[in-house]
Write an enzyme that holds these catalytic residues in place. Structure first.
Site, PDB file in Angstrom:
ATOM      1  N   ASP A   1     -75.338 -31.862   6.920  1.00 48.29           N
ATOM      2  CA  ASP A   1     -76.219 -31.677   7.689  1.00 48.29           C
ATOM      3  C   ASP A   1     -76.061 -32.014   9.356  1.00 48.29           C
ATOM      4  O   ASP A   1     -77.171 -32.002  10.023  1.00 48.29           O
ATOM      5  CB  ASP A   1     -77.898 -31.895   7.447  1.00 48.29           C
ATOM      6  CG  ASP A   1     -77.994 -31.422   6.064  1.00 48.29           C
ATOM      7  OD1 ASP A   1     -77.600 -30.273   5.745  1.00 48.29           O
ATOM      8  OD2 ASP A   1     -78.868 -32.108   5.151  1.00 48.29           O
ATOM      9  N   ALA A   2     -74.660 -32.089   9.666  1.00 50.70           N
ATOM     10  CA  ALA A   2     -74.433 -32.616  11.078  1.00 50.70           C
ATOM     11  C   ALA A   2     -73.806 -31.729  11.882  1.00 50.70           C
ATOM     12  O   ALA A   2     -73.050 -32.015  12.827  1.00 50.70           O
ATOM     13  CB  ALA A   2     -73.661 -34.097  10.850  1.00 50.70           C
TER      14      ALA A   2
END
Lengths: 284, 284, 284, 284
Positions: free
Chosen positions: D228-229
C-alpha cells in the site's frame, strides 16, 4: 438484514404528533432502529419515518396497520406501513445505452438493492443478452412514432402482468404517456442527464457544451406529465474543463447518472422519499 | 515569488505553432516554469500559455513584445505578454453583503491575490470601515433608480481615475451599463449565486428552493451586456437537503460564492483565462 | 431567529425513550422545530436532540430543567438543555496565520455564528489590529519554550477571567497543556491541516507532498491530551495534482481549513455535536 | 476514434527540450491533438506527453521511434511512443467481491476502456459465469496459504501465456510476490479501499469506523513490494456520518473504489501516467 416495518407519515404539523406515535409504538414495545422527523416551517407540514424491528412487536403487518389507522385519521395523515421482507417489484425500462441498466442489475444481483426485478422492457433488442444472463425476462417493445399508442398499450399490459409497483426509466429516452405517469404517481423514477433545471429536454450534454459550464450533472426525479419537471430525489455533479469534448462529457456524465439513479432508487425502495408540493423529503 | 513573463496566445490551429514559439523562447534561453496548450478540435482554434522565468531571458518586457510581434502576425494570434511584477489594478464593487468583499480583501491582504486594489465602490455606505481598515479608498456611489446615468457616470469616472484594468462585482447587485461592459470586455468579473444557467436573474436561492434542487451553487463569469450569460470561468456547488430553508441556502451558498469568485479572479489575475466564442479556456 | 430551547440527550438505548420525552414535551405544549434521533446499534447507545420554540412552553429554562431531571435520572441520561438566546462564550486562539481567524471573525461579525467572542489570545502580536477592529480584546501571550508553564498559566487565567466555555484553536500551532484539555473536555476545538488520521503531527502538507496524494484536506476535532487523536467533528478535502507545489497545497488547504472549522464550530455552538467513545454524533 | 501516436517523455529539465521536440514533430508535419508539459521545480525533472494524429505523419511507428531515438539520447530521456490502435493487454485479477470487476468489464464491453482483456484470474470460482458471459477466459487459481508459491507460479505462467502487459488487482485481496511486482513495475494497478496513507493494510473500513472519520475513500496506485505504499494514481472520497454502520461504509466505499480504479486504469491505458520518485504525474 433482519425484518423491519417502516412507518411513513406526512400530515399537517401540530403539537403532540410525535408523542402520539411514539406512545403507540412504545405501548407495543417497538424497538426503533431509525427515526427521522422533519417539520417544514414554510408549509406547516410534518414528515416522519420510523424503521422498527418487526420481531419486537406482537403484531403482524395487517394488525399493525389496523391499529394505527385511528391515529392516522385523527391527524389527517398520508401514511403507509411497509415490510422490508416484501420488496418492491421494479420494472426497468431502457433503450440502447447500457450503463444505467448494467449498474442497477449488478447492484441488484449483488444484494445492494432491496427489490425484485420481474422484467426489463426496451424499445431496442440490444440489451437482451445482458438482462437474460441475470435471469430476468426481457421484452422488446419497439416504439414506432406512428404506433406509439400500441407500444404503450403493450407496456401497460406488461406493467400489469408483472404487478410492478415501481417503474425505473434507466435512460429509456422515450416519453411515457400521461395516463401511465398519473397511475404511477411518485412511482416512476427517471434519470435525466443534466443538473436540472439546467438543460431540460433533449441533448443536455450538447447544451452544456455550448454554454461552457464547468460542472455537469445528472438528476434522478419522479416523472410527472410535465417533462423533466417532477420532484427531484437526488442530483450528482462532476467537474469538467475546456479539454472535455461532448464525447468526454457523455462519458463523464454516465458516472453521475449511475450514481444519482442508484441512490435515488435505493431511497425509494427503502421508503425514504416523501413527496409534497412537487418537492421531496429524503430521509437518507 | 520570482518575476515571470506570461505569454498568452489564441489563434487558428495549424502545424508548427508550438515549434515556432518554442524555438523563439529557446533561442533566448527562456526557462519555462509552466506551459499549457489546448487544441480545440471542434472550433479548430489553438490556445497556449507559457510562464517564463524573467531572469532567464536577456530581454526586457518591451523588447520581448517587439521580438514576438512578427510571429504573432504570421499566425494571426490574439496574444499578450504580461509581467508578474506588474499586477493588475482591480476595482471592487459591492453592495451591502460583505462576505465576498471581506473574502477578497483578506486574500489580497495576506498576499494570496496578485493584484493591487486601488479602490472599492459601493452603492451603500455599510462596508466603508471594513474597506478603510485595509487602507483602501472607499467610494459610496448611491444608485438611485431615477438617476442611474449619473451614478454610472461617476463609476466610470472613478474607474478612469484609478486606472483600473479589471472590475470585480463582489455581489454588487446592480446591472452595469452596456457601454462599461463593452469597454471592459472580459475584464468585468461577476459572481452569480446559482449554478448557471439554472436560476439566472433575481433571487436564485428562492428559485432553487421552489424547484426543490438537491445542489446549489455559484458561478463566476465575465459580464457581457446579456444578463448572466457571459463566459463562465468557474463554478462551485454544495449539497443541500429538505431541511435547508431559504435562509440556510443563502448561508451555505455564500461559501460557494466566495470560493468560485476567489478562484475565478485568481485565474484572471494570473492570465490563465482565455475567452473564445463566449466560452473560456482556463489553464488552472 | 426566535428563541429556542435545545434538549440534547445521550443514554443507553431502550424501548420507550422517545415516547417518554415526546409525552413530556407534548404535555407542556412544546412546538418542536427540529428533532433528531440516532440509535447506535453497535454500542447500544441512543442520542437525541430537540429544538423547541421557547414561547410555546409555559416554563422558563430553570423550571424546564427541573421538570425534566426525573426523566433523565430514570433513563441514566447524559443531557443538557440550552437556550439559544444565551450564546456560548468562545475564546479564540491563533498564531501568525490569519486565514482561520479572519474567517471566523467575519462570520461572527455578519451574524452567521451564534456566539460571543470575549477575547482572542495569540502567541504573536501580528493579528492584533485585525482583532481590535472587530471590537474584541486581543491578548498577546508569547509561548517561550523555556517558560511554557508561565504562558499557559496566563492563558488559563484569561480563560477564567473571560468566563469562556469554548476554546477554538484557529491554527494556534501550540499544544495545550493536558490539564486545560481535560478541564474543557469536548469544548476545545482544533483545526488540523490534513484529513486525519493521515499526516498527524507537524508539517502535514509537506508529508502529503512527499507521499504524492491526490487529495488534501482538513479536520476539525475536539482536542484531547493525545495529539490529533480527539473526536472528529468535520472534515473537508480538495483535489490537487502533480502541478501543485507545497506552497499551492498550503494555499488550497486554507480553504478546507476555514470551511471545516467554521462548520464544526457552528455545529458545536448549536449543540448539534454529541461525543461518545471518542466519536461524534453530529445532528447537522 | 482515429489513430494517434503518444510520445511520453521524462528527463532532467533544461532549456530547449520543448523546442527540440516540437521542431522534430513540426518537421514531420505532425498534427498534435493534445500536449501536456510539467516542470517539477522541486526535483528539476521535466515531463511531457504529446498525442499526435498518426495520419498526419509520413512515418510508421517503428520509423518514428528510430527517428526520435537520437533526441532521446541527447536529453537522457526516459521515453516511449505508443500507438492507440495497439491497445494494452490487461489481465484482471479478482477475488469474491464483484463490484470492481463488473464495473471494469462493463466499461470495457461498452468501449470506454481502450484495452484488450485476455483473461481474468481469481482465487475463487464465484465470478466465472460473469466473466465468461463477456467472452473472456476465466482461470481459477486458488491461493492456499501452504502452497502460495505454486499458486503464483501458475499466475506468472498465465501472465506470460496471455502476454499481459498490465495487471489490475480488482479487489484481489492477495499480496503479489515481490518478483512479479518488480517484473511489472508501474504496470500492476491496485485499488485500496481507503484514502491512503490512512488505513493501510487490512480491514480499512473497520479502521475508519473506529476512528470516526467523516470521509471515506479509495486509492488507485501502482503496486510496489512495500504494501500500500506505491505511487498513487487517483483517489476518490465520499462523505459519511454517524448513521453509517461498517456495512454502510462498505457499500458507499464500493462506489469510490469503482470510480478511482476506472479513472486510474484509463489514465494508464492512455499513457497519461508518468512515475518518478514514487509519485505520479497524471496528464488527465
Amino acid at each position: 438484514m433482519s425484518r423491519t416495518f417502516r412507518l411513513v407519515v406526512a400530515c399537517p404539523d401540530r403539537v403532540g404528533i410525535v408523542a402520539k406515535v411514539s406512545n403507540f409504538l412504545a405501548n407495543y414495545n417497538a424497538s426503533i432502529t431509525e427515526a427521522n422527523h422533519h417539520s417544514d416551517l414554510a408549509t406547516g407540514w410534518f414528515f416522519m419515518r420510523h424503521e422498527i424491528c418487526a420481531d419486537s412487536m406482537p403484531l403482524d403487518l395487517e394488525t399493525l396497520r389496523a391499529a394505527f389507522a385511528p391515529i392516522a385519521a385523527e391527524y389527517a395523515m398520508q401514511w403507509r406501513i411497509t415490510d422490508s421482507t416484501e420488496p418492491k417489484r421494479v420494472l426497468l425500462m431502457a433503450s440502447r445505452e447500457s450503463h444505467c441498466l448494467a449498474d442497477l442489475l449488478h447492484r441488484w444481483h449483488s444484494g445492494e438493492l432491496e427489490c425484485s426485478i420481474p422484467a426489463v422492457i426496451s424499445n431496442h433488442d440490444d440489451l437482451r443478452s445482458m438482462v437474460e444472463w441475470h435471469g430476468i425476462p426481457f421484452h422488446h417493445v419497439p416504439v414506432n412514432p406512428q404506433e406509439k399508442d400500441e407500444a404503450f398499450a403493450e407496456v401497460a399490459e406488461l406493467v400489469e402482468r408483472y404487478r410492478a409497483d415501481t417503474i425505473v426509466l434507466a435512460r429509456y429516452m422515450q416519453i411515457l404517456p400521461p395516463a401511465l405517469c398519473d397511475q404511477f404517481a411518485n412511482r416512476v423514477i427517471n434519470i435525466h442527464h443534466s443538473f436540472l433545471p439546467s438543460f431540460a429536454g433533449a441533448k443536455p450534454y450538447h447544451q452544456a457544451y455550448l454554454r461552457g459550464v464547468k460542472l455537469i450533472g445528472a438528476t434522478c426525479h419522479y416523472v410527472t406529465s410535465e417533462l423533466d419537471a417532477g420532484p427531484i430525489i437526488e442530483q450528482d455533479i462532476e467537474r469538467i474543463s475546456h479539454r472535455d469534448s461532448i464525447a468526454d462529457m457523455v462519458r463523464i456524465g454516465k458516472d453521475c447518472e449511475k450514481t444519482a439513479l442508484a441512490k435515488g432508487l435505493r431511497y425509494h425502495l427503502e421508503d425514504r422519499v416523501l413527496v409534497h408540493d412537487n418537492k421531496t423529503v429524503v430521509f437518507a
